[in-house]
Design a protein around this motif. Structure first.
Motif, mmCIF file in Angstrom:
data_model
loop_
_atom_site.group_PDB
_atom_site.id
_atom_site.type_symbol
_atom_site.label_atom_id
_atom_site.label_comp_id
_atom_site.label_asym_id
_atom_site.label_seq_id
_atom_site.Cartn_x
_atom_site.Cartn_y
_atom_site.Cartn_z
ATOM 1 N N UNK A 54 0.827 -1.211 0.000
ATOM 2 C CA UNK A 54 0.000 0.000 0.000
ATOM 3 C C UNK A 54 0.857 1.256 0.000
ATOM 4 N N UNK A 55 1.899 1.265 0.815
ATOM 5 C CA UNK A 55 2.759 2.439 0.906
ATOM 6 C C UNK A 55 3.575 2.640 -0.368
ATOM 7 N N UNK A 56 3.989 1.549 -0.980
ATOM 8 C CA UNK A 56 4.796 1.683 -2.199
ATOM 9 C C UNK A 56 3.981 2.269 -3.345
ATOM 10 N N UNK A 57 2.658 2.180 -3.246
ATOM 11 C CA UNK A 57 1.792 2.743 -4.279
ATOM 12 C C UNK A 57 1.603 4.252 -4.125
ATOM 13 N N UNK A 58 2.046 4.819 -3.003
ATOM 14 C CA UNK A 58 1.900 6.253 -2.772
ATOM 15 C C UNK A 58 3.215 6.774 -2.211
ATOM 16 N N UNK A 59 4.019 7.401 -3.058
ATOM 17 C CA UNK A 59 5.371 7.794 -2.680
ATOM 18 C C UNK A 59 5.379 8.813 -1.545
ATOM 19 N N UNK A 60 4.357 9.678 -1.479
ATOM 20 C CA UNK A 60 4.321 10.663 -0.395
ATOM 21 C C UNK A 60 4.095 9.974 0.949
ATOM 22 N N UNK A 61 3.153 9.028 0.982
ATOM 23 C CA UNK A 61 2.910 8.312 2.223
ATOM 24 C C UNK A 61 4.105 7.443 2.595
ATOM 25 N N UNK A 62 4.739 6.849 1.594
ATOM 26 C CA UNK A 62 5.919 6.030 1.868
ATOM 27 C C UNK A 62 7.028 6.879 2.476
ATOM 28 N N UNK A 63 7.163 8.126 2.004
ATOM 29 C CA UNK A 63 8.168 9.021 2.563
ATOM 30 C C UNK A 63 7.833 9.407 4.001
ATOM 31 N N UNK A 64 6.546 9.670 4.270
ATOM 32 C CA UNK A 64 6.139 9.975 5.653
ATOM 33 C C UNK A 64 6.531 8.826 6.573
ATOM 34 N N UNK A 65 6.316 7.608 6.108
ATOM 35 C CA UNK A 65 6.630 6.427 6.919
ATOM 36 C C UNK A 65 8.136 6.212 7.048
ATOM 37 N N UNK A 66 8.850 6.187 5.904
ATOM 38 C CA UNK A 66 10.276 5.847 5.902
ATOM 39 C C UNK A 66 11.162 6.983 6.423
ATOM 40 N N UNK A 67 10.796 8.221 6.100
ATOM 41 C CA UNK A 67 11.672 9.352 6.416
ATOM 42 C C UNK A 67 11.294 10.066 7.714
ATOM 43 N N UNK A 68 10.071 9.812 8.197
ATOM 44 C CA UNK A 68 9.654 10.494 9.428
ATOM 45 C C UNK A 68 9.302 9.498 10.534
ATOM 46 N N UNK A 69 8.283 8.691 10.318
ATOM 47 C CA UNK A 69 7.759 7.889 11.430
ATOM 48 C C UNK A 69 8.728 6.811 11.909
ATOM 49 N N UNK A 70 9.377 6.094 10.998
ATOM 50 C CA UNK A 70 10.326 5.065 11.445
ATOM 51 C C UNK A 70 11.535 5.676 12.162
ATOM 52 N N UNK A 71 12.205 6.671 11.569
ATOM 53 C CA UNK A 71 13.365 7.233 12.298
ATOM 54 C C UNK A 71 12.992 7.959 13.582
ATOM 55 N N UNK A 72 11.830 8.619 13.630
ATOM 56 C CA UNK A 72 11.476 9.326 14.864
ATOM 57 C C UNK A 72 11.179 8.335 15.986
ATOM 58 N N UNK A 73 10.750 7.134 15.632
ATOM 59 C CA UNK A 73 10.521 6.101 16.643
ATOM 60 C C UNK A 73 11.801 5.818 17.418
ATOM 61 N N UNK A 74 12.936 5.731 16.715
ATOM 62 C CA UNK A 74 14.223 5.489 17.373
ATOM 63 C C UNK A 74 14.651 6.695 18.205
ATOM 64 N N UNK A 75 14.411 7.901 17.702
ATOM 65 C CA UNK A 75 14.747 9.119 18.454
ATOM 66 C C UNK A 75 13.934 9.169 19.752
ATOM 67 N N UNK A 76 12.655 8.860 19.647
ATOM 68 C CA UNK A 76 11.794 8.888 20.836
ATOM 69 C C UNK A 76 12.221 7.840 21.860
ATOM 70 N N UNK A 77 12.631 6.685 21.378
ATOM 71 C CA UNK A 77 13.138 5.654 22.284
ATOM 72 C C UNK A 77 14.318 6.205 23.100
ATOM 73 N N UNK A 78 15.242 6.868 22.425
ATOM 74 C CA UNK A 78 16.410 7.421 23.114
ATOM 75 C C UNK A 78 16.004 8.514 24.092
ATOM 76 N N UNK A 79 15.031 9.351 23.711
ATOM 77 C CA UNK A 79 14.559 10.398 24.610
ATOM 78 C C UNK A 79 13.888 9.798 25.849
ATOM 79 N N UNK A 80 13.099 8.758 25.631
ATOM 80 C CA UNK A 80 12.440 8.096 26.766
ATOM 81 C C UNK A 80 13.468 7.455 27.690
ATOM 82 N N UNK A 81 14.521 6.902 27.118
ATOM 83 C CA UNK A 81 15.590 6.339 27.942
ATOM 84 C C UNK A 81 16.321 7.450 28.707
ATOM 85 N N UNK A 82 16.519 8.602 28.066
ATOM 86 C CA UNK A 82 17.211 9.720 28.725
ATOM 87 C C UNK A 82 16.439 10.225 29.929
#
Length: 937
Positions: free
Chosen positions: A521-549
């Protein structure tokens, strides 16, 4: 000789269920198609499940039927059909006919009576009858030759006589009595007030039938017995209304059952129908099958599309096509429970060999008080082919069938840490915490189905059980059904390894299947795929580190503030007693309402306010705010509630939430909750600390820097107004921001026709309210109320505003029209924000229109702050700094920075935030530092 089967479809029931199950879906020119697509998709499921040559789709006729003669109020309370559904119904009927399915709409005869009559006739002629419906009334028709199927149940429920007894507690020949006693709110059939399912079953089983209940009415005690006796006169009418006729005259419509034989569809008409509705995948399937010399109609739906048609996500106007691409049935799940270290090593080696070839799925079982104490109890791994394994983890050396966490870490090190071995999970941020708590790290977390779902459909539930049902038609038992709840809740240890393994491996299996669908589904919509790959996935790791801090808390200061607030609350209570002329419980809405409206005779709009459903006066914040200017007690009560909430939510509570290991609070950032993409925080919620009151600002003083550090705060200036300027491209707004003008002064100058140096503070105040109010869809009435001015004056201000900023008005009109046409709006970066109520009526529609204007701004701001966090974290790591991101609150980032890095961070932080994207207007982040959060502003 095998019996023939007649399938009778309750089309009216299917239509409404399809409409409500499938989110807004439209053609490119704005015609709604969600009910059409959902209905035909449901038929595909059904025709695959019930292979037969004889079928009828039956719908209700227009106008009244004989039941209205029996009881004129029959169905009188039903709301009018939504217009966006009404326009789809003729198209649904057309589609049913074009698919070759016999269609019946008999004047004056409801669908259930048509179905009941056909069922009786068919069984008399030797047919087995299957009725497809979700309506419980049809249970009265069930017998050895008539069964029900519910394709929208959890697992395509088939219900025979035993099934009826199991579900309802009474046999089919007592369903009529059961329904009459309870009544039917939807059809406005009165029953016995307060008689629910349990009571109806109890009475029927005790007295044999409704007639028996009537005969023994005097024996039934209490209020329910009184209700029964008061209902005796109407009960025979209720029984007549809920009884399905089986002797309707259908001689013209169905002279013989050959009339109901499934027909071969006309491929040209069907192709034209699909193309007009933009059902492209079905059109491609039909074209392909036609080229092969066969017509592929509803009865040839693939088993994969069968599983997940209803409730599928709307993607690119045609989401349900996602499932049509599945050409194979779902793989069978095969579970292996790892019982010793030797088997664990063999599994690890097997999974390691998949690196670079296949993405595996993973689900971890954990228990603990909070995210910092979650401990792994087991890990399930899965593959797309259905294979799954469960590895029990336990630090108790007496557990012979489990592996200690450190041993698990040693054995599965290359599985967990190999970035080339892609892994999919559900809420991978929490999974990282579970492993981090035992010293393990995760790399190669390539996908998170919770975040995929969030990007595709932010407005729907992302619980894994819901995702499994909505997308796969696969039922997952929830944790409560396995462990129970409340004081009797068990742990996973209590239920044993086998049940826990089954629970976890099912989830790993579902994750693998969902991941495949969502990635498509995401590969069919490049804008949504970018939201997922470039924002939501990497921010998940950032938030994990912030929660640990975490963030350091001064508990002693908070305790001092609690004592001060208690003293202030005591003073307010004394003032309230003086204003009321008596003592009462100020924290009690009931007692406050009685004092205000009964004793003091306070009026709202020249009348005493109505009581709520609980029988008490409303003393909501809105009511008290309206009264506060004229009644001191209302103002006192408002202040009391504000301070009391501040104390109980923060100053009293926060010290108890400090982690004893490090003296810090570790909030959880909820990533997949707000439909706009904004982050929220829980345990504790730090987003709602008030900043406009002195007491609220004092709470922020308790968030402190570690010794040798400072807190640095960076906050985007007027971010939503800047985004409005970017989206609307209004020349006046864009010019003001490009020249770094005070936007509220600039607006005041435009609205009031003054030079900027002549704008008064009051002019600027009005302009500020207009600026922010309009992006939240504020009306003239709202503006007048906010400013305390006449509504006509407010209307004049808005008129002048749009005259000076016509691009803003054009944007608002465009975005509302777009939302109405396609059911969603987008952020500047392409995040999709669904607005299901755009096709509702009244207040819901008005609220959706306001959201259509504001959501792109809130959502764009959310995207920008997330991109900033990702960029800042990368900069920290690239520069190998000791500085840490610790909090994100709305449009503000807070860092804990060693004193020798303060100058570097202060200089670079705004540069990073200002450059994450390029808009038509500049982004400006304002930075401050201090020993605590408040001082950093």
């Amino acid at each position: 000789m095998l019996k023939k089967t007649l399938l009778l479809i309750d089309g009216s029931n299917f239509i409404f269920r399809a409409y409500h199950a499938v989110p807004p879906l439209t053609t490119s020119d704005g015609r709604p198609t969600n009910a059409i697509r959902g209905f035909l998709s449901m038929l595909r499921v059904l025709m695959k499940d019930v292979p037969t040559e004889y079928v009828a789709c039956v719908v209700d006729p227009k106008g009244k039927t004989f039941r209205s003669d029996i009881y004129p109020e029959y169905k009188a309370n039903r709301p009018p059909m939504p217009e966006e559904l009404a326009v789809q119904i003729p198209v649904i009927f057309e589609g049913v006919k074009k698919e070759g399915i016999p269609f019946l709409q008999v004047p004056g005869i409801e669908a259930d009576d048509t179905i009941g009559t056909l069922a009786k006739r068919a069984t008399a002629e030797g047919f087995t009858v299957v009725i497809a419906t979700g309506d419980k009334d049809y249970a009265q028709l069930v017998n050895e030759d008539v069964i029900l199927i519910n394709t929208m149940g959890k697992d395509n429920t088939w219900m025979n006589t035993e099934g009826v007894i199991q579900k309802f507690g009474v046999p089919p020949d007592r369903i009529i009595d059961y329904l009459a006693l309870m009544g039917d709110k939807i059809d406005n059939v009165p029953g016995v007030p307060k008689c629910g399912e349990k009571t109806a079953v109890k009475w029927i089983n005790e007295y044999g039938s409704m007639d028996g209940v009537i005969e023994n009415a005097d024996k039934i005690k209490g209020k329910i017995g009184e209700n029964l006796r008061n209902s005796l006169e109407f009960l025979p009418t209720a029984r007549a209304l809920v009884t399905i006729k089986t002797d309707a005259d259908l001689s013209e419509e169905v002279p013989t059952f050959e009339t109901l034989r499934l027909r071969e569809p006309n491929r040209e008409e069907l192709m034209d129908y699909y193309n007009k509705l933009e059902f492209r995948t079905w059109a491609r399937e039909l074209k392909k099958s036609s080229a092969a010399g066969e017509v592929k109609s509803l009865d040839s739906a693939s088993s994969a599309s069968k599983r997940a048609v209803v409730g599928a996500a709307p993607i690119e106007g045609e989401t349900l096509d996602l499932f049509a691409s599945e050409s194979q049935a779902a793989p069978e799940r095969k579970l292996t429970i790892i019982q010793d270290e030797t088997q664990a090593k063999e599994l690890a080696q097997h999974l390691e060999k998949l690196a670079g070839q296949e993405e595996i799925s993973m689900y971890v079982i954990s228990e603990g008080e909070g995210q910092q104490s979650l401990q792994p109890l087991g890990a399930a791994f899965g593959r797309e082919n259905g294979e799954s394994w469960y590895v029990p983890i336990e630090d108790d050396i007496l557990m012979s069938d489990a592996i200690a966490p450190e041993v698990f870490g040693d054995i599965f090190k290359n599985v967990l840490n190999n970035p080339k071995l892609g892994k999919a999970g559900y809420d991978i941020k929490q999974t990282r915490h579970v492993f981090a708590n035992v010293g393990l790290t995760l790399e190669g977390m390539q996908d998170d189905v919770m975040l995929q779902s969030y990007v595709l459909e932010a407005h729907r539930s992302h619980a894994i059980e819901k995702l499994a049902m909505n997308w796969l038609q696969y039922e997952l038992a929830d944790e409560e059904s396995l462990l129970g709840k409340g004081a009797k809740k068990k742990s996973f240890r209590d239920v044993g390894t086998e049940k826990t393994a089954e629970f976890a491996s099912q989830r790993a299996y579902v994750i693998a299947r969902l991941n495949r669908l969502f990635n498509k589904a995401l590969s069919d919509d490049k804008k949504l795929e970018s939201i997922y790959r470039d924002i939501e996935l990497p921010i998940s790791l950032v938030l994990f580190k912030m929660e640990q801090n975490g963030v350091l808390i001064d508990s002693m200061l908070l305790n001092k503030q609690t004592a001060e607030l208690q003293a202030q609350l005591k003073e307010l209570e004394e003032k309230a007693y003086e204003a009321a002329g008596e003592t009462f419980k100020l924290s009690s809405p009931k007692q406050l309402g009685e004092i205000l409206f009964d004793k003091m005779g306070v009026m709202i709009a020249d009348s005493k306010p109505k009581k709520t459903a609980s029988g008490n006066y409303s003393t909501s914040e809105e009511v008290l705010s309206e009264l506060a200017a004229d009644y001191p007690l209302a103002k006192i009560a408002l202040e009391y509630r504000t301070l009391s909430k501040l104390m109980t939510t923060y100053t009293e509570k926060l010290p108890h939430m400090v982690d004893k290991k490090d003296g810090r609070i570790h909030t959880t950032f909820e990533q997949a909750v707000a439909v706009t993409g904004r982050l929220s925080s829980t345990n504790p919620n730090l987003q709602n600390i008030p900043i406009r009151t002195e007491e609220g600002r004092k709470v922020r003083e308790a968030f402190i820097a570690a010794p040798g550090c400072k807190l640095i705060s960076a906050d985007y200036s007027q971010i939503e107004l800047r985004i409005m300027a970017h989206l609307s491209e209004d020349p006046g707004l864009v010019d003001a921001f490009r020249h770094n003008a005070d936007i509220h002064t600039a607006t005041a100058a435009e609205v009031f026709g003054k030079a900027r140096d002549q704008v008064t503070p009051n002019d600027r105040r009005i302009a500020k309210v207009i600026n922010f109010g309009l992006i939240y869809g504020m009306s003239a009435f709202g503006l007048a109320k906010n400013l305390g001015i006449d509504r006509q004056d407010a209307k004049n201000y808005i008129t002048k505003y749009f005259a000076r900023y016509p691009g803003v008005r054009d944007y608002m009109d465009r975005i509302k029209a777009l939302a109405d046409r396609q059911g969603y709006v987008e952020t500047a970066l392409g995040r999709r924000l669904w607005l299901p109520d755009m096709r509702a009526g009244g207040m819901r529609r008005a609220a959706a229109e306001r959201a259509a204007i504001n959501a792109p701004m809130q959502g764009s701001a959310a995207d920008l702050i997330k991109l900033s966090m990702i960029a800042v974290q990368k900069w920290i790591e690239d520069k190998k700094l000791k500085s840490k991101l610790i909090l994100q609150i709305h449009d503000e980032l807070i860092m804990e920075v060693p004193e020798d890095e303060v100058a570097l961070v202060t200089e670079n932080l705004p540069k990073i935030m200002d450059s994450v994207v390029t808009l038509h207007v500049p982004l400006i982040a304002e930075v401050g530092s201090g020993d605590n959060w408040e001082a950093a502003h």
